[in-house]
Design a protein around this motif. Structure first.
Motif, short mmCIF file in Angstrom:
data_model
loop_
_atom_site.label_atom_id
_atom_site.label_comp_id
_atom_site.label_asym_id
_atom_site.label_seq_id
_atom_site.Cartn_x
_atom_site.Cartn_y
_atom_site.Cartn_z
N UNK A 1 -53.88 -8.36 -8.21
CA UNK A 1 -54.48 -9.19 -7.15
C UNK A 1 -55.26 -10.39 -7.66
N UNK A 2 -56.10 -10.20 -8.67
CA UNK A 2 -56.92 -11.34 -9.12
C UNK A 2 -56.04 -12.44 -9.69
N UNK A 3 -54.92 -12.06 -10.36
CA UNK A 3 -54.03 -13.05 -10.95
C UNK A 3 -53.26 -13.80 -9.87
N UNK A 4 -52.81 -13.09 -8.85
CA UNK A 4 -52.13 -13.76 -7.73
C UNK A 4 -53.08 -14.71 -7.04
N UNK A 5 -54.31 -14.30 -6.85
CA UNK A 5 -55.33 -15.15 -6.24
C UNK A 5 -55.51 -16.44 -7.06
N UNK A 6 -55.58 -16.31 -8.37
CA UNK A 6 -55.76 -17.48 -9.22
C UNK A 6 -54.57 -18.42 -9.13
N UNK A 7 -53.36 -17.87 -9.13
CA UNK A 7 -52.17 -18.71 -9.05
C UNK A 7 -52.08 -19.45 -7.72
N UNK A 8 -52.49 -18.79 -6.64
CA UNK A 8 -52.40 -19.40 -5.32
C UNK A 8 -53.45 -20.47 -5.08
N UNK A 9 -54.53 -20.44 -5.86
CA UNK A 9 -55.64 -21.36 -5.59
C UNK A 9 -55.80 -22.44 -6.65
N UNK A 10 -54.89 -22.52 -7.61
CA UNK A 10 -55.07 -23.43 -8.74
C UNK A 10 -54.36 -24.78 -8.53
N UNK A 11 -53.65 -24.94 -7.41
CA UNK A 11 -52.81 -26.12 -7.24
C UNK A 11 -53.53 -27.45 -7.38
N UNK A 12 -54.65 -27.61 -6.70
CA UNK A 12 -55.36 -28.88 -6.75
C UNK A 12 -55.84 -29.18 -8.16
N UNK A 13 -56.35 -28.16 -8.85
CA UNK A 13 -56.80 -28.34 -10.23
C UNK A 13 -55.62 -28.72 -11.14
N UNK A 14 -54.47 -28.13 -10.88
CA UNK A 14 -53.28 -28.45 -11.68
C UNK A 14 -52.84 -29.88 -11.45
N UNK A 15 -52.92 -30.35 -10.22
CA UNK A 15 -52.58 -31.75 -9.95
C UNK A 15 -53.50 -32.69 -10.70
N UNK A 16 -54.78 -32.38 -10.68
CA UNK A 16 -55.76 -33.24 -11.36
C UNK A 16 -55.52 -33.29 -12.87
N UNK A 17 -54.95 -32.20 -13.42
CA UNK A 17 -54.70 -32.13 -14.86
C UNK A 17 -53.29 -32.62 -15.22
N UNK A 18 -52.57 -33.21 -14.25
CA UNK A 18 -51.22 -33.72 -14.48
C UNK A 18 -50.31 -32.62 -15.02
N UNK A 19 -50.37 -31.46 -14.40
CA UNK A 19 -49.54 -30.33 -14.82
C UNK A 19 -48.16 -30.44 -14.17
N UNK A 20 -47.14 -30.35 -14.95
CA UNK A 20 -45.79 -30.26 -14.39
C UNK A 20 -45.64 -28.93 -13.66
N UNK A 21 -46.11 -27.86 -14.28
CA UNK A 21 -46.10 -26.52 -13.69
C UNK A 21 -47.28 -25.75 -14.24
N UNK A 22 -47.73 -24.79 -13.47
CA UNK A 22 -48.79 -23.89 -13.93
C UNK A 22 -48.20 -22.49 -14.05
N UNK A 23 -48.43 -21.85 -15.18
CA UNK A 23 -47.87 -20.54 -15.47
C UNK A 23 -48.98 -19.51 -15.61
N UNK A 24 -48.70 -18.27 -15.23
CA UNK A 24 -49.66 -17.19 -15.51
C UNK A 24 -49.49 -16.72 -16.95
#
Length: 496
Positions: free
Chosen positions: A256-279
């Motif tokens: 659960x905590x990992x799914x929560x992190x993946x679902x809520x990291x999008x804006x931070x990933x955009x700011x970091x110019x991430x092509x994709x974010x991986x667990x």
């Protein structure tokens, strides 16, 4: 053509068609029940505007028996006789033996036929039961790619259920290509009060429903269930205006905590110019070492890295498909040799691979190419799973950002990506070799985008398929056993 006969059959026919209106869409199939002569049949008609496929099946079960016989060829991908118009689709009888379909699989068959022959209507009908009376501001589409060979996905509802109490910025969409995986009752039962998180179940077993995303690829591989799912993910995300897609294969489990992190990291990933974010997963490429450093005990981590450094550096190419380590007896012709770092250093390993091989071989890593190391990584990952499955949610949102291309290639069995960027992948001129994975990596290099890892994440992907389905299946069963032992009263209700 035989007509309905007998009061029971006629009664059912009237029950199903009494609310016909010219504005409704009707799907009609030739069937017979356990009470009917096998040489006779009647027409089962689904009024898609008036009822769902599942409710229709519930009504039909009053007939008795375990299911219906469909006078259709359910195995062929070829020619099907049908009559179709703006408001109806009628599939015609196939001479010969009928095919028995259980009640629990019938709704999947209805949706499968509709998606096969009227894809222009199918998506709205798949979404409708999950949109009625609901408002949504979801930004993330969580897509589960289901195949008939894995059971691990059945634990996803437990993570979704717990996350939903804290975060509701997502909707779950289940992608299937077999009727027995069309299981709304399973999701309703196991999501419980979080059932509104389910955004839809979608048929991906027919001809590609969204060819406009890449007409050339859809024409070249029209029945490819993998690309049917990829195209459908993008189409659904755009239809529902999801900004991000979180794609999860059915052999990956996120606590659960990992799914929560993946679902809520999008804006931070955009700011970091991430092509994709991986667990971080125990055999993720290239997340294995990050997972080991973050979650494994020091002794376990050092033993795993020793296994990596003790591997052979000889490679063979079998049938031009996948690069695999040579067997010790030299039964395959060696084509290349890569110096294995000792002590283990993944940066050096990836650098050497990228210098000696073309991109699609950069995925090679001892955790995927050496059976001993792969199973050792699983063992040590499972050892930590009980602690982190029940972990509290983390408040911080931290990324590990690879902005120097130290990791030149990533595997895409679970990833978060912006919807518009994923569309670029599918529409890329080099899409796609086997899957979209190589093209994703090509585009990342072309755009000079960062590869990012979600620090507060923990995932288990039991095994790669390089050593055969028997070993992969055994590793998944071991993972399921661990999950059941952790919380038997909960997990034993999942039927796995």
């Amino acid at each position: 053509m035989p007509q309905p006969c007998g009061l029971m059959r006629l009664g059912v026919f009237i029950l199903l068609t009494q609310s016909w209106r010219s504005s409704n869409f009707l799907l009609s199939l030739p069937v017979h029940s356990h009470k009917d002569d096998a040489r006779d049949f009647w027409r089962l008609t689904w009024n898609t505007t008036e009822t769902t496929a599942e409710r229709l099946v519930e009504k039909l079960q009053t007939i008795g028996g375990e299911g219906l016989h469909l006078h259709l060829d359910l195995t062929a991908e070829g020619f099907v006789t049908l009559t179709s118009g703006k408001d109806f689709l009628q599939l015609e009888e196939v001479p010969g033996d009928s095919t028995f379909v259980r009640w629990e699989d019938l709704a999947g068959h209805l949706h499968g036929n509709l998606a096969s022959y009227r894809p222009d209507l199918a998506l709205d009908l798949e979404l409708a039961p999950f949109l009625a009376g609901r408002t949504s501001t979801a930004e993330v589409g969580l897509f589960l790619l289901v195949s008939p060979t894995s059971k691990l996905w059945r634990f996803l509802p437990l993570s979704v259920r717990r996350v939903w109490t804290r975060l509701q910025n997502f909707r779950l969409h289940v992608m299937v290509h077999y009727p027995d995986d069309w299981q709304p009752s399973f999701w309703r039962r196991h999501l419980g009060s979080s059932y509104p998180a389910l955004g839809g179940i979608h048929w991906c077993g027919a001809v590609n429903r969204f060819p406009a995303l890449n007409p050339w690829l859809a024409e070249r591989r029209p029945w490819d269930t993998y690309f049917n799912k990829v195209f459908a993910m993008i189409a659904i995300a755009e239809h529902q205006r999801y900004r991000w897609i979180l794609s999860v294969d059915d052999d990956v489990i996120l606590p659960p905590f990992a799914l929560m992190s993946m679902l809520s990291i999008g804006q931070r990933a955009d700011e970091a110019n991430c092509f994709a974010a991986l667990p971080l997963t125990q055999n993720g490429i290239p997340a294995t070492e990050l997972f080991a450093t973050m979650w494994m005990q020091l002794e376990d981590r050092m033993r795993l890295f020793r296994c990596f450094s003790d591997c052979s550096g000889h490679f063979c190419n079998e049938n031009g498909s996948l690069m695999t380590l040579c067997r010790p007896n030299g039964s395959r012709q060696s084509t290349s040799f890569v110096e294995v770092p000792d002590p283990w250093n993944e940066m050096e390993w990836y650098r050497t691979l990228s210098e000696q091989f073309e991109m699609r071989w950069w995925k090679n890593h001892p955790v995927a190419m050496n059976q001993t190391c792969m199973l050792q990584a699983l063992e040590k990952g499972l050892k930590e799973l009980p602690l982190y499955w029940f972990a509290d949610f983390f408040d911080s949102q931290q990324l590990i950002v690879d902005d120097r291309f130290s990791y030149p290639y990533f595997a895409n069995n679970v990833f978060l990506i912006r919807t518009d960027k994923y569309r670029e992948v599918i529409q890329h001129s080099k899409c796609c070799f086997r899957t979209d994975e190589v093209t994703m990596n090509v585009l990342r290099h072309e755009q000079r985008s960062n590869l990012c890892f979600v620090r507060e994440s923990f995932g288990i992907h039991p095994a790669w398929g390089n050593f055969g389905q028997d070993i992969k299946h055994s590793a998944e069963e071991e993972t399921i056993s661990w999950l059941k032992r952790m919380a038997a009263p909960v997990f034993n209700t999942l039927g796995v």
